[in-house]
Scaffold this active site. Structure first.
Site, PDB file in Angstrom:
ATOM      1  N   SER A   1       0.904  -1.215   0.416  1.00  0.00           N
ATOM      2  CA  SER A   1       0.228   0.450  -0.112  1.00  0.00           C
ATOM      3  C   SER A   1       1.225   1.608   0.383  1.00  0.00           C
ATOM      4  O   SER A   1       0.406   2.379  -0.456  1.00  0.00           O
ATOM      5  CB  SER A   1      -1.201   0.385   1.567  1.00  0.00           C
ATOM      6  OG  SER A   1      -0.347  -0.242   2.356  1.00  0.00           O
TER       7      SER A   1
ATOM      8  N   HIS B   1      -5.141  -3.898  -1.655  1.00  0.00           N
ATOM      9  CA  HIS B   1      -4.878  -3.000  -3.026  1.00  0.00           C
ATOM     10  C   HIS B   1      -5.146  -3.391  -4.226  1.00  0.00           C
ATOM     11  O   HIS B   1      -4.960  -2.860  -5.429  1.00  0.00           O
ATOM     12  CB  HIS B   1      -3.920  -1.793  -2.280  1.00  0.00           C
ATOM     13  CG  HIS B   1      -4.084  -1.538  -1.763  1.00  0.00           C
ATOM     14  ND1 HIS B   1      -5.212   0.067  -1.765  1.00  0.00           N
ATOM     15  CD2 HIS B   1      -3.678  -1.517  -0.521  1.00  0.00           C
ATOM     16  CE1 HIS B   1      -4.338   1.069  -0.124  1.00  0.00           C
ATOM     17  NE2 HIS B   1      -4.223   0.151   0.712  1.00  0.00           N
TER      18      HIS B   1
ATOM     19  N   LYS C   1     -11.950   0.152  -0.286  1.00  0.00           N
ATOM     20  CA  LYS C   1     -11.122   0.448  -0.762  1.00  0.00           C
ATOM     21  C   LYS C   1     -12.169   0.871  -2.139  1.00  0.00           C
ATOM     22  O   LYS C   1     -12.936   1.987  -2.862  1.00  0.00           O
ATOM     23  CB  LYS C   1      -9.795   0.246  -1.113  1.00  0.00           C
ATOM     24  CG  LYS C   1      -9.200   0.068   0.309  1.00  0.00           C
ATOM     25  CD  LYS C   1      -7.359  -0.217   0.510  1.00  0.00           C
ATOM     26  CE  LYS C   1      -7.374  -0.559   1.904  1.00  0.00           C
ATOM     27  NZ  LYS C   1      -7.092   0.237   2.843  1.00  0.00           N
TER      28      LYS C   1
END
Ligand code: PMP
Length: 396
Positions: A184, A212, A243
């Site tokens: 990340s 991610h 996310k």
């Protein structure tokens, strides 16, 4: 409050300020989007993990509103006690189908998913082998399990082999290799095919945290396992909805047996209430959008190419990213904070990230690109980065 504690905390806060490590948490007066309102002014948003713009997508918001009308706002209690809403089951089935996994279980967040899964599977008799740059929630999950933790050099298969060989000699009950999928803070990707190969050789379990990678990697954003076509070869896949999916929640995907066991033994599942019906319905809507077409995912990657190519050409160091996460390397924490403050003055919201989130001396501005950014937005940002980069003598 206890006087000694009060003084100690004040001293710690002053230290953080002196070292440039004190975070000024901004208040947003608008929804998440390409631009956000801060102190009454529009700022280009380079901070959010809202990769695809789904946090404020009308279809996703509508789904949450309908769920509130139909199911109310709260889950009542933990699912094993109060029963589980059909919506939660629907999400778990849709997620499994999306990720091409046998089954999934949902948690309150991605952080919680790591705290739930690792201690449920690993004990004092086991060894966990962890990438040195793994996310805090993986580290905490490992610590909570009581297993012995051994660390390998970041994304380095040779180092992993060495640590694995030694662990195997020590003859624990189980060995787990755990890694972030996309890292990340740097935007690089774990060498998952090599990790899977090594795991087979040493009969280790493989767990990847795809926080991610979801909505970013693989066909239609199915994630890192799909990106490397490793379906069925990774034992545990952790995900988060906060996310690319734009909502809140976390999950684990794997075999039916694994998921059945986690429903019986994962403590945050057993002792903490489920995410709200609104979040669940919104996440289902986000998955439907991703399955329907991958236009948003393509736009995100297009923005990555444009922004990162131009930043590199301007002389910025963007580290070893291969994903839309763009670390603009600065070095010293105070300089990174100064850069971030200047960006804010010039209309860009991009936070400086320093120790302990990244190693000392490796402070950076982390630019989070999104499919919501237009070509004009990127050009505006590039101009400002170049201007401030010259001012602070980062580029010529
Ligand atoms: N794992 C990784 C790799 C992450 O980057 C994050 C979020 N920063 C999390 C887990 C936690 O996810 P959540 O915000 O859903 O708790």
């Amino acid at each position: 409050m206890n006087k000694n504690l009060e003084l100690k905390l004040q001293e710690e806060i002053e230290n953080l300020k002196d070292e440039g490590l004190y975070t000024n948490i901004r208040t947003l007066e608008s929804p998440q989007g390409a631009w956000v309102e801060i102190d009454g002014k529009e700022k280009l948003n380079f901070c959010s993990n809202n990769y695809l713009g789904l946090a404020n997508h009308p279809e996703v918001s509508k789904a949450a509103q309908r769920a509130i009308e139909e199911y109310g706002v709260g889950p009542g209690a933990v699912r094993t006690i109060a029963g589980t809403m059909e919506l939660h089951r629907e999400l778990e089935e849709k997620l499994a189908d999306f990720k091409k996994a046998e089954a999934t279980i949902t948690f309150q967040s991605g952080f919680n998913a790591n705290l739930a899964v690792i201690p449920a599977l690993m004990t004092k008799k086991d060894i966990i082998i962890s990438d040195e740059l793994n996310h805090a929630s993986i580290i905490d999950g490992c610590r909570l399990s009581g297993a012995e933790i051994r660390v390998y050099d970041h994304a380095d298969l040779e180092s992993l082999r060495e640590v694995l060989a030694k662990a195997s000699e020590d003859n624990p009950e189980k060995i787990l290799i755990v890694t972030d999928g996309v890292f990340s803070m740097d935007g690089d990707i774990a060498p998952l095919p090599g990790i899977v190969e090594l795991a087979k050789e040493f009969e280790a379990i493989v767990m990847v945290d795809d926080a991610h990678g979801e909505g970013v990697l693989g066909s239609h954003g199915r994630g890192i396992v799909d990106h490397f076509e490793l379906h069925g070869e990774v034992d545990i896949e952790i995900g988060t909805f906060s996310k690319a999916f734009g909502t809140v929640g976390g999950c684990a995907a794997g075999s039916k047996t694994l998921i059945e066991y986690l429903e019986q033994r994962a403590r945050p599942f057993l002792f903490s209430s489920a995410v709200t019906p609104a979040d669940v319905a919104a996440t289902i809507a986000a998955i439907e959008i991703l399955k329907r077409d991958d236009e948003l995912v393509e736009k995100l990657w297009n923005n990555k190419e444009i922004f990162q190519d131009n930043m590199k050409n301007a002389g910025f160091d963007v580290g070893k990213t291969v994903t839309p996460i763009t670390p603009v390397m600065i070095g010293e924490a105070k300089k990174a904070q100064k850069f971030s403050e200047r960006l804010m003055e010039e209309g860009i919201f991009a936070t400086a990230i320093g120790f302990p989130t990244v190693p000392k001396g490796k402070a950076r501005i982390r630019v989070m690109l999104s499919a919501t950014h237009s070509q004009d937005d990127l050009e505006f940002a590039l101009d400002k980065f170049k201007k401030i980069g010259r001012e602070l003598k980062l580029i010529d």
